[in-house]
Structure formats: structure tokens, C-alpha cells
Design a protein around this motif. Structure first.
Motif, short mmCIF file in Angstrom:
data_model
loop_
_atom_site.label_atom_id
_atom_site.label_comp_id
_atom_site.label_asym_id
_atom_site.label_seq_id
_atom_site.Cartn_x
_atom_site.Cartn_y
_atom_site.Cartn_z
N MET A 1 54.87 56.83 10.73
CA MET A 1 53.83 56.75 11.76
C MET A 1 52.74 57.80 11.53
O MET A 1 51.56 57.51 11.57
CB MET A 1 54.44 56.93 13.16
N ARG A 2 53.14 59.06 11.27
CA ARG A 2 52.17 60.12 11.05
C ARG A 2 51.37 59.92 9.78
O ARG A 2 50.17 60.17 9.76
CB ARG A 2 52.86 61.47 10.98
N LEU A 3 52.04 59.48 8.72
CA LEU A 3 51.31 59.25 7.46
C LEU A 3 50.31 58.11 7.62
O LEU A 3 49.21 58.18 7.08
CB LEU A 3 52.29 58.95 6.33
N ALA A 4 50.69 57.08 8.36
CA ALA A 4 49.77 55.96 8.59
C ALA A 4 48.55 56.44 9.38
O ALA A 4 47.41 56.07 9.06
CB ALA A 4 50.47 54.83 9.31
N LEU A 5 48.77 57.25 10.39
CA LEU A 5 47.65 57.77 11.18
C LEU A 5 46.78 58.72 10.36
O LEU A 5 45.56 58.68 10.45
CB LEU A 5 48.16 58.50 12.43
N ALA A 6 47.40 59.55 9.57
CA ALA A 6 46.64 60.52 8.77
C ALA A 6 45.82 59.84 7.68
O ALA A 6 44.80 60.37 7.26
CB ALA A 6 47.60 61.54 8.14
N SER A 7 46.26 58.67 7.22
CA SER A 7 45.55 58.01 6.13
C SER A 7 44.43 57.10 6.62
O SER A 7 43.67 56.58 5.82
CB SER A 7 46.53 57.20 5.27
N GLN A 8 44.31 56.92 7.95
CA GLN A 8 43.23 56.08 8.48
C GLN A 8 41.90 56.80 8.36
O GLN A 8 41.81 58.01 8.59
CB GLN A 8 43.47 55.77 9.96
N PRO A 9 40.84 56.06 7.99
CA PRO A 9 39.50 56.67 7.99
C PRO A 9 39.14 57.11 9.40
O PRO A 9 39.58 56.54 10.38
CB PRO A 9 38.58 55.54 7.53
N LYS A 10 38.34 58.16 9.49
CA LYS A 10 37.97 58.74 10.79
C LYS A 10 37.27 57.73 11.71
O LYS A 10 37.39 57.78 12.89
CB LYS A 10 37.08 59.97 10.61
N ASP A 11 36.50 56.79 11.11
CA ASP A 11 35.79 55.83 11.95
C ASP A 11 36.71 54.75 12.50
O ASP A 11 36.31 53.97 13.34
CB ASP A 11 34.63 55.19 11.19
N LYS A 12 37.98 54.71 12.08
CA LYS A 12 38.93 53.73 12.58
C LYS A 12 39.75 54.27 13.75
O LYS A 12 40.52 53.56 14.34
CB LYS A 12 39.91 53.30 11.48
N GLU A 13 39.61 55.56 14.06
CA GLU A 13 40.39 56.14 15.15
C GLU A 13 39.90 55.58 16.47
O GLU A 13 38.73 55.26 16.64
CB GLU A 13 40.24 57.65 15.14
N PRO A 14 40.81 55.49 17.46
CA PRO A 14 40.40 55.02 18.78
C PRO A 14 39.31 55.91 19.36
O PRO A 14 39.35 57.13 19.19
CB PRO A 14 41.69 55.13 19.60
#
Length: 150
Positions: free
Chosen positions: A132-145
Motif C-alpha cells: 500500500m505504501r509503495l503504491a502511494l509513494a510511486s504515484q505522481p504528485k498530480d494523481k494524489e487526492p
């Protein structure tokens, strides 16, 4: 996610990797011996395959890492068999379903370090939290909620 607690775990090499390696090497040897090449070439290539398998098994069974940890603020740290803590950076990772997480880290003084977390050497909850953490950390910043693309 910045307030998420650190993740730490003890590490020992997985026996799953040895099993998979031996299965793949057996299939390679079978293909080699069923092929239409000279017997001498079969013997030489079989010896090369055996040496490669032994070298790889030794490499992955002798880990100098006994524990690892990751926190949002401090990043990755690795504890060696000598009791030293080394800072590391995540180079890459792979998650295979819910069962396996493979971490590729780089640490000063240790070089590249691969850690395979599988059911035989790690807790399911640790692997789930890491995925879960790795998936969140690898998301581009513009994809964050809360962020918009425009």
C-alpha cells in the motif's frame, strides 16, 4: 499519509526463491538435453547452468541484512549482521499479487541490496502495508487526492 507509522521487519532469505530458481533451471536443463545439439555441448552448457545456479543460490542465501525499516521522514534503513544501521534508498520494487514483494535498495557501503518478502519469511500484514505504501509513494504528485490536473 505523512503521519503513517514506520514499517520495520526482520529479514531472512526466502526459500521460495530457491525453489523457483531450481524449477526454472530444471526446465532449462531439460530443454538443453532435448535439443538437437552435440552431446559435448550439452555437457558443457549443463556445467555452466549448474555453476550459475549454485552462484545465484549462494548469493541470495547469504544476506548481510537482518532487518529493514522505512519511515516517511527518515526513509529506508538496513541493519546488517554486524549490528550497523545503514541508510538506503529504494531503487525499484515489484509486487506479485498479495504474496510477494521484491525490494531493490541501494545502500552506501553495501551497494545494491535485494530483499524478497514472501510468505515463508515475512508476515502478511507487513507485505500488505508495504504494498500500500509503495503504491502511494510511486504515484505522481498530480494523481494524489485533492490535486487537479488543470
Amino acid at each position: 499519509m505523512t503521519s503513517a507509522p514506520a514499517i520495520g521487519f526482520e529479514y531472512r532469505p526466502s526459500h521460495w526463491l530457491s525453489g523457483v530458481l531450481l524449477a526454472v533451471a530444471s526446465l532449462a536443463a531439460l530443454a538443453l538435453w532435448l535439443g538437437a545439439i552435440s552431446i559435448m555441448l550439452k555437457v558443457v552448457l549443463s556445467a555452466v547452468l549448474a555453476l550459475a545456479v549454485v552462484r545465484t543460490l549462494l548469493r541470495f542465501s547469504r544476506s548481510s541484512i537482518v532487518a529493514a525499516g522505512w519511515s516517511h521522514h527518515a526513509g529506508w534503513s538496513l541493519r546488517t549482521v554486524d549490528g550497523e544501521d545503514k541508510r538506503a534508498s529504494l531503487h525499484a520494487f515489484r509486487a506479485a499479487g498479495e504474496q510477494v514483494v521484491w525490494l531493490h535498495l541501494v545502500a552506501a557501503g553495501l551497494g545494491p541490496v535485494s530483499l524478497l518478502l514472501a510468505p515463508d519469511n515475512s508476515d502478511a500484514d507487513i507485505r500488505r502495508r508495504l504494498r500500500m505504501r509503495l503504491a502511494l509513494a510511486s504515484q505522481p504528485k498530480d494523481k494524489e487526492p485533492g490535486h487537479s490536473a488543470g
